[in-house]
Design an enzyme around this catalytic site. Structure first.
Site, PDB file in Angstrom:
ATOM      1  N   ALA A  87      -6.897   0.764   3.654  1.00 34.63           N
ATOM      2  CA  ALA A  87      -8.175   1.357   4.060  1.00 34.63           C
ATOM      3  C   ALA A  87      -8.016   2.729   4.698  1.00 34.63           C
ATOM      4  CB  ALA A  87      -8.903   0.418   5.016  1.00 34.63           C
TER       5      ALA A  87
ATOM      6  N   TYR B 246      -2.920  25.196 -38.334  1.00 33.99           N
ATOM      7  CA  TYR B 246      -3.818  24.433 -37.473  1.00 33.99           C
ATOM      8  C   TYR B 246      -4.539  23.431 -38.361  1.00 33.99           C
ATOM      9  CZ  TYR B 246      -7.681  22.607 -34.957  1.00 33.99           C
ATOM     10  OH  TYR B 246      -8.572  21.716 -34.416  1.00 33.99           O
TER      11      TYR B 246
ATOM     12  N   ARG C 176      -2.423  13.203   6.578  1.00 36.67           N
ATOM     13  CA  ARG C 176      -1.351  14.187   6.387  1.00 36.67           C
ATOM     14  C   ARG C 176      -1.097  14.567   4.926  1.00 36.67           C
ATOM     15  NH1 ARG C 176       2.709  10.896  10.033  1.00 36.67           N
ATOM     16  NH2 ARG C 176       1.123   9.348   9.558  1.00 36.67           N
TER      17      ARG C 176
ATOM     18  N   GLY D  26      -7.516   0.163  13.007  1.00 33.29           N
ATOM     19  CA  GLY D  26      -6.124  -0.240  13.155  1.00 33.29           C
ATOM     20  C   GLY D  26      -5.724  -1.346  12.195  1.00 33.29           C
ATOM     21  N   THR D  27      -4.392  -1.535  12.089  1.00 39.06           N
ATOM     22  CA  THR D  27      -3.865  -2.503  11.118  1.00 39.06           C
ATOM     23  C   THR D  27      -4.247  -3.947  11.487  1.00 39.06           C
ATOM     24  OG1 THR D  27      -1.772  -2.328  12.324  1.00 39.06           O
ATOM     25  CG2 THR D  27      -1.935  -1.103  10.274  1.00 39.06           C
TER      26      THR D  27
HETATM   27  C1  UD1 Z   1       2.589   1.111  10.758  1.00 39.86           C
HETATM   28  C2  UD1 Z   1       3.125   0.141  11.803  1.00 39.86           C
HETATM   29  C3  UD1 Z   1       4.530   0.580  12.250  1.00 39.86           C
HETATM   30  C4  UD1 Z   1       5.432   0.644  11.040  1.00 39.86           C
HETATM   31  C5  UD1 Z   1       4.842   1.555   9.955  1.00 39.86           C
HETATM   32  C6  UD1 Z   1       5.636   1.438   8.677  1.00 39.86           C
HETATM   33  C7  UD1 Z   1       1.148  -0.662  13.061  1.00 39.86           C
HETATM   34  C8  UD1 Z   1       0.362  -0.555  14.299  1.00 39.86           C
HETATM   35  N1  UD1 Z   1       2.238   0.111  12.951  1.00 39.86           N
HETATM   36  O1  UD1 Z   1       2.433   2.384  11.377  1.00 39.86           O
HETATM   37  O2  UD1 Z   1       5.045  -0.343  13.185  1.00 39.86           O
HETATM   38  O3  UD1 Z   1       6.721   1.105  11.416  1.00 39.86           O
HETATM   39  O4  UD1 Z   1       3.484   1.166   9.650  1.00 39.86           O
HETATM   40  O5  UD1 Z   1       5.141   2.310   7.696  1.00 39.86           O
HETATM   41  O6  UD1 Z   1       0.797  -1.443  12.186  1.00 39.86           O
HETATM   42  N2  UD1 Z   1      -4.623   0.735   7.460  1.00 39.86           N
HETATM   43  C9  UD1 Z   1      -5.831   0.094   7.229  1.00 39.86           C
HETATM   44  N3  UD1 Z   1      -6.776   0.110   8.203  1.00 39.86           N
HETATM   45  C10 UD1 Z   1      -6.585   0.694   9.419  1.00 39.86           C
HETATM   46  C11 UD1 Z   1      -5.349   1.352   9.647  1.00 39.86           C
HETATM   47  C12 UD1 Z   1      -4.388   1.346   8.652  1.00 39.86           C
HETATM   48  O7  UD1 Z   1      -6.054  -0.465   6.169  1.00 39.86           O
HETATM   49  O8  UD1 Z   1      -7.501   0.650  10.236  1.00 39.86           O
HETATM   50  C13 UD1 Z   1      -3.608   0.729   6.401  1.00 39.86           C
HETATM   51  C14 UD1 Z   1      -3.277   2.127   5.888  1.00 39.86           C
HETATM   52  O9  UD1 Z   1      -4.074   2.447   4.754  1.00 39.86           O
HETATM   53  C15 UD1 Z   1      -1.815   2.007   5.509  1.00 39.86           C
HETATM   54  C16 UD1 Z   1      -1.283   0.910   6.418  1.00 39.86           C
HETATM   55  O10 UD1 Z   1      -2.411   0.235   6.930  1.00 39.86           O
HETATM   56  O11 UD1 Z   1      -1.637   1.586   4.154  1.00 39.86           O
HETATM   57  C17 UD1 Z   1      -0.458   1.482   7.566  1.00 39.86           C
HETATM   58  O12 UD1 Z   1      -1.238   2.356   8.332  1.00 39.86           O
HETATM   59  P1  UD1 Z   1      -0.632   3.653   9.013  1.00 39.86           P
HETATM   60  O13 UD1 Z   1      -1.699   4.297   9.770  1.00 39.86           O
HETATM   61  O14 UD1 Z   1       0.103   4.436   7.981  1.00 39.86           O
HETATM   62  O15 UD1 Z   1       0.392   2.968  10.043  1.00 39.86           O
HETATM   63  P2  UD1 Z   1       1.639   3.650  10.691  1.00 39.86           P
HETATM   64  O16 UD1 Z   1       1.204   4.505  11.809  1.00 39.86           O
HETATM   65  O17 UD1 Z   1       2.485   4.251   9.657  1.00 39.86           O
END
Ligand code: UD1
Ligand code: CA
Length: 457
Positions: free
Chosen positions: A13, A368, A18, A80-81
């Site tokens: 999501a 052609y 970046r 957040g994740t």
């Molecule tokens: C995350 C991990 C980190 C790990 C790293 C590996 C967490 C808090 N941290 O950090 O420990 O080392 O990945 O790559 O999980 N996403 C959503 N919804 C959200 C936020 C993110 O679906 O609200 C998805 C993003 O699309 C992405 C994935 O989750 O595919 C990871 O999100 P990202 O923001 O890249 O996490 P990192 O900061 O890299």
């Protein structure tokens, strides 16, 4: 491995700020295939059930690409994740098995590593097992914090880590497997009290460990697999690694790649054994090369099918289909809808489009040929042009079997040249030519005797 009590959720999501792109990060292609499709393909190897994909940022674009292959969970705000996984709760209400969490931006993850993770988790009857990895430079990743007995205690994000914690080189890949009922309960307790103000999925680990649940971390032996490109530099690196894997697979299967460093073959391409791929060659999309072919050097083929024992040199082919033993190039441009039957030839500086070239027919030089149906055994002389466009619409040219078109002929479509007919060189053909006829459509030659000597006495 197919486990009925295993479900997979793919988080996709996020925006991917970046990348500085209009395209959501997970749709950026790696070796011709959007990142997330690599992850879905691996998920399909692990579980028979359709994966749940969490979408949010430009959700529609992602769902258009993945179609019916997966089930969707909408996360309207990316909090957040941990929050992303929470959004799947209604769809997992009655689920009591294990939930494997993958990120849509880690296209290099392999079925082998995931299979090992699932097996270890189920063997140890753990509540959570994290796939970790040792890296030289852990910047940006969540650090794996173990207690004095080496047991997994928690994961701390870079932005929340103390300087002591930042030194830790074992990091979170973002891939975990949870006992789902335990996870669902812990998710209710996490709070966005951290540097980013987000619900971290990683916080669940400390909660479970504190409750005495079994938490483990399995190190992945290959650190390349965790690469989750956040910018275009890392994207190029990811592409390079995937490309090498594809080339190694092909070479293992009996394809000769003269110079892997300058050969670009996308994931879905198939190549028969004993084919030789010369340097500077791009094979893209759903291209399929037969057995014993020679492709390249310096050729680009997209969504094309090439029959066995064929040769393609210094040429560009797009949506082309050929029979066996064809010879293309050097310097041919075959555009969509070109079909070259068995033993056909398309030579130097020839452009074709929406054209069917019959068995053994030849278009050897400087032509052609567009919107044209050419029978078998036809020879098209050098410099022949189908005038297929009248400024408003495209028209068809038809050339019968064994016909011979003299050099520098214009065929003004719609027009047909009958079977076995012969067109004299330099003709501009505007009327149909009957079978076995000779057509001459050029002004007669006039010879003026001693013309250049006329001023002399
Ligand atoms: C995350 C991990 C980190 C790990 C790293 C590996 C967490 C808090 N941290 O950090 O420990 O080392 O990945 O790559 O999980 N996403 C959503 N919804 C959200 C936020 C993110 O679906 O609200 C998805 C993003 O699309 C992405 C994935 O989750 O595919 C990871 O999100 P990202 O923001 O890249 O996490 P990192 O900061 O890299
Ligand atoms: Ca990331």
């Amino acid at each position: 491995m197919f486990e009925s009590d295993l479900r997979i959720i793919i988080l996709a999501a996020g925006k991917g700020t970046r990348m500085k792109s209009d395209l959501p990060k997970v749709l950026h292609p790696v070796c011709g295939v959007p990142m997330i499709q690599h992850v879905v393909a691996v998920a399909n190897q692990i579980s028979r059930r359709r994966p749940l994909v969490v979408i949010g940022h430009k959700a529609e674009k992602v769902s258009v690409i993945l179609g019916e292959e997966v089930d969707y969970v909408l996360q309207e705000k990316q909090l957040g994740t941990g929050h992303a996984v929470m959004m799947a709760a209604p769809q997992l209400q009655d689920f009591s098995g294990d939930l494997l969490v993958l990120y849509g931006d880690t296209p290099l993850i392999t079925t082998e590593s995931l299979t090992k993770l699932v097996a270890e988790h189920q063997r140890a009857k753990s509540s959570v097992t994290v796939l970790s990895v040792e890296v030289e430079n852990p910047t940006g990743y969540g650090r794996i914090i173990r207690d004095e007995h080496g047991r997994l205690e928690r994961i701390v994000e870079e932005k929340d880590a103390s300087s002591e914690e930042k030194i830790v080189k074992e990091v979170n890949t973002g891939i975990y497997i949870f006992n789902y009922p335990d996870l669902a309960e812990a998710l209710r307790c996490i709070e966005p009290k951290n540097a980013q103000g987000e619900y971290y999925l990683t916080d669940v680990i400390a909660l479970l460990a504190a409750r005495g649940k079994k938490a483990g971390a399995v190190p992945c032996p290959n650190s390349e697999e965790l690469l989750g490109p956040n910018d275009r530099l890392a994207l190029a690196e990811t592409d390079r690694i995937m490309r090498r894997r594809i080339l190694e697979n092909l070479m293992t299967e009996g394809v000769t790649i003269i110079d892997p460093a300058s050969t670009y073959i996308e994931l879905q391409v198939e190549i028969g054994r004993d084919s030789i791929i010369y340097p500077g060659t791009f094979l893209q999309g759903k291209t399929k090369i037969g057995v014993g072919c020679q492709i390249g050097p310096y050729s680009q083929l997209r969504d094309s099918q090439i029959g066995d024992a064929s040769i393609v040199r210094f040429s560009v082919l797009e949506q082309v289909k050929t029979g066996e033993g064809v010879n293309i190039g050097p310097y041919s441009f075959l555009r969509p809808g070109t079909v070259v039957e068995k033993k056909g030839k398309v030579g130097g500086f020839v452009e074709t489009k929406n054209t069917h070239i019959g068995e053994g027919s030849k278009v050897p030089h400087l032509s052609y040929i567009g919107d044209c149906l050419i029978g078998a055994g036809v020879n098209i002389g050098a410099g022949t042009i189908t005038c297929n466009y009248d400024g408003y619409a495209k028209h068809q040219t038809t050339i019968g079997d064994e016909a011979f078109i003299g050099s520098n002929t214009n065929l003004v479509a719609p027009v047909s040249v009958g079977k076995g007919a012969l067109v004299g060189a330099g003709s501009t053909i505007t009327k149909d030519v009957p079978e076995y006829a000779l057509a001459l459509a050029r002004s007669k030659q006039i010879n003026k005797e001693r013309w250049s000597k006329r001023t002399e006495g």
